[in-house]
Design a protein around this motif. Structure first.
Motif, short mmCIF file in Angstrom:
data_model
loop_
_atom_site.label_atom_id
_atom_site.label_comp_id
_atom_site.label_asym_id
_atom_site.label_seq_id
_atom_site.Cartn_x
_atom_site.Cartn_y
_atom_site.Cartn_z
N ALA A 137 -5.20 -8.00 1.20
CA ALA A 137 -3.98 -7.48 0.58
C ALA A 137 -3.50 -8.41 -0.52
O ALA A 137 -3.60 -9.63 -0.39
CB ALA A 137 -2.88 -7.32 1.63
N LEU A 138 -3.00 -7.81 -1.59
CA LEU A 138 -2.26 -8.54 -2.61
C LEU A 138 -0.80 -8.16 -2.42
O LEU A 138 -0.47 -6.97 -2.42
CB LEU A 138 -2.73 -8.17 -4.02
N GLN A 147 -3.30 -2.95 -0.29
CA GLN A 147 -4.22 -3.50 0.70
C GLN A 147 -5.34 -2.52 0.97
O GLN A 147 -5.23 -1.34 0.66
CB GLN A 147 -3.51 -3.89 1.99
N VAL A 148 -6.41 -3.06 1.55
CA VAL A 148 -7.58 -2.24 1.85
C VAL A 148 -8.16 -2.71 3.17
O VAL A 148 -8.06 -3.87 3.55
CB VAL A 148 -8.64 -2.33 0.72
N SER A 149 -8.78 -1.77 3.88
CA SER A 149 -9.48 -2.08 5.12
C SER A 149 -10.92 -1.56 4.99
O SER A 149 -11.22 -0.78 4.09
CB SER A 149 -8.77 -1.43 6.31
N TYR A 156 -0.88 1.52 -0.72
CA TYR A 156 -0.02 0.96 -1.76
C TYR A 156 1.42 1.25 -1.35
O TYR A 156 1.74 2.36 -0.92
CB TYR A 156 -0.31 1.58 -3.12
N LYS A 157 2.26 0.24 -1.49
CA LYS A 157 3.67 0.45 -1.16
C LYS A 157 4.55 -0.15 -2.24
O LYS A 157 4.43 -1.32 -2.58
CB LYS A 157 4.04 -0.18 0.18
N PHE A 176 -7.61 -3.20 -7.31
CA PHE A 176 -6.97 -4.49 -7.08
C PHE A 176 -6.76 -5.25 -8.40
O PHE A 176 -5.72 -5.88 -8.61
CB PHE A 176 -7.77 -5.33 -6.09
N ARG A 177 -7.76 -5.20 -9.30
CA ARG A 177 -7.61 -5.87 -10.61
C ARG A 177 -6.47 -5.23 -11.39
O ARG A 177 -5.67 -5.93 -12.01
CB ARG A 177 -8.91 -5.77 -11.41
N GLU A 178 -6.43 -3.89 -11.38
CA GLU A 178 -5.35 -3.21 -12.09
C GLU A 178 -4.00 -3.59 -11.51
O GLU A 178 -3.06 -3.91 -12.26
CB GLU A 178 -5.56 -1.69 -12.04
#
Length: 194
Positions: A137-138, A147-149, A156-157, A176-178
């Motif tokens: 997660a960022l 975040q991703v699993s 996304y929140k 994630f880069r974006e």
């Protein structure tokens, strides 16, 4: 059991292969007696510190304190403009390039927390998703997160939590880069559900 990190200076961001090769070469060398140039950072580093030629510093710590001490070492290395290599996770922490959110944090399911992670590290961490590292997660606390699993379910929140699933790791890395660079194209490129 102890684990270690290596800290040193590099003029440009480096990849994991170069960091790993440097670490292995340093491990084959004899520790320095400390009579040469001692990097200023040594005074600040927690754990057991050993100096090696050419300003390489190995920091050893107990496995039980790894997450806490590693976070301190990552932050101290960044403050001094130094690279930090984590051989246990095979991850390299470069000084740049960074995202646009000062104070952004990278959290992983295996306990790593990095403040202001470089974008290369974020890409590399996403490739480690597994049963041992069940999420990445960022986070920009109080504002928003992504975040991703495993299985590539993105969440996304920013007010409301939304979810989508993507098929490829490269699409996760792109999102994630974006996010890290302030680009919200990932929100319009995918169909999200609450």
């Amino acid at each position: 059991m102890s684990v270690e990190l290596m800290v040193w200076d590099e003029p440009e961001p480096i990849g994991r292969d170069q960091a790993r090769a440097t670490y292995l070469a340093v491990k084959r060398a004899e520790p320095s007696d400390g009579s040469g140039v001692v990097p200023e950072v040594v005074k600040e580093l927690p754990g057991e510190v050993r100096l090696y030629p050419d300003g390489h510093v190995l920091v050893s710590m107990d496995l039980d304190s790894m997450d806490e001490v590693s976070a301190q070492v990552f932050a101290i290395a960044r403050a001094h403009g130094l690279v930090c290599y984590d051989p246990q996770r095979d991850l390299v922490h470069n000084v740049a390039p960074l995202g646009v959110y000062e104070g952004m944090q990278l959290h992983t399911g295996d306990g790593m927390i990095v403040h202001d992670p470089d974008l290369g590290l974020v890409d590399d961490v996403l490739g480690t998703l597994s049963a041992q590292n069940p999420f990445a997660a960022l986070v920009n606390f109080g504002r928003h997160f992504i975040q991703v699993s495993p299985g590539y379910e993105l969440e996304y929140k920013e007010g409301t939590l939304v979810r989508t699933t993507v098929a490829e790791l490269e699409e996760v890395r792109r999102a994630f880069r974006e996010y890290a660079t302030g680009d919200r194209s990932f929100l319009t490129r995918h169909e999200w559900a609450q």
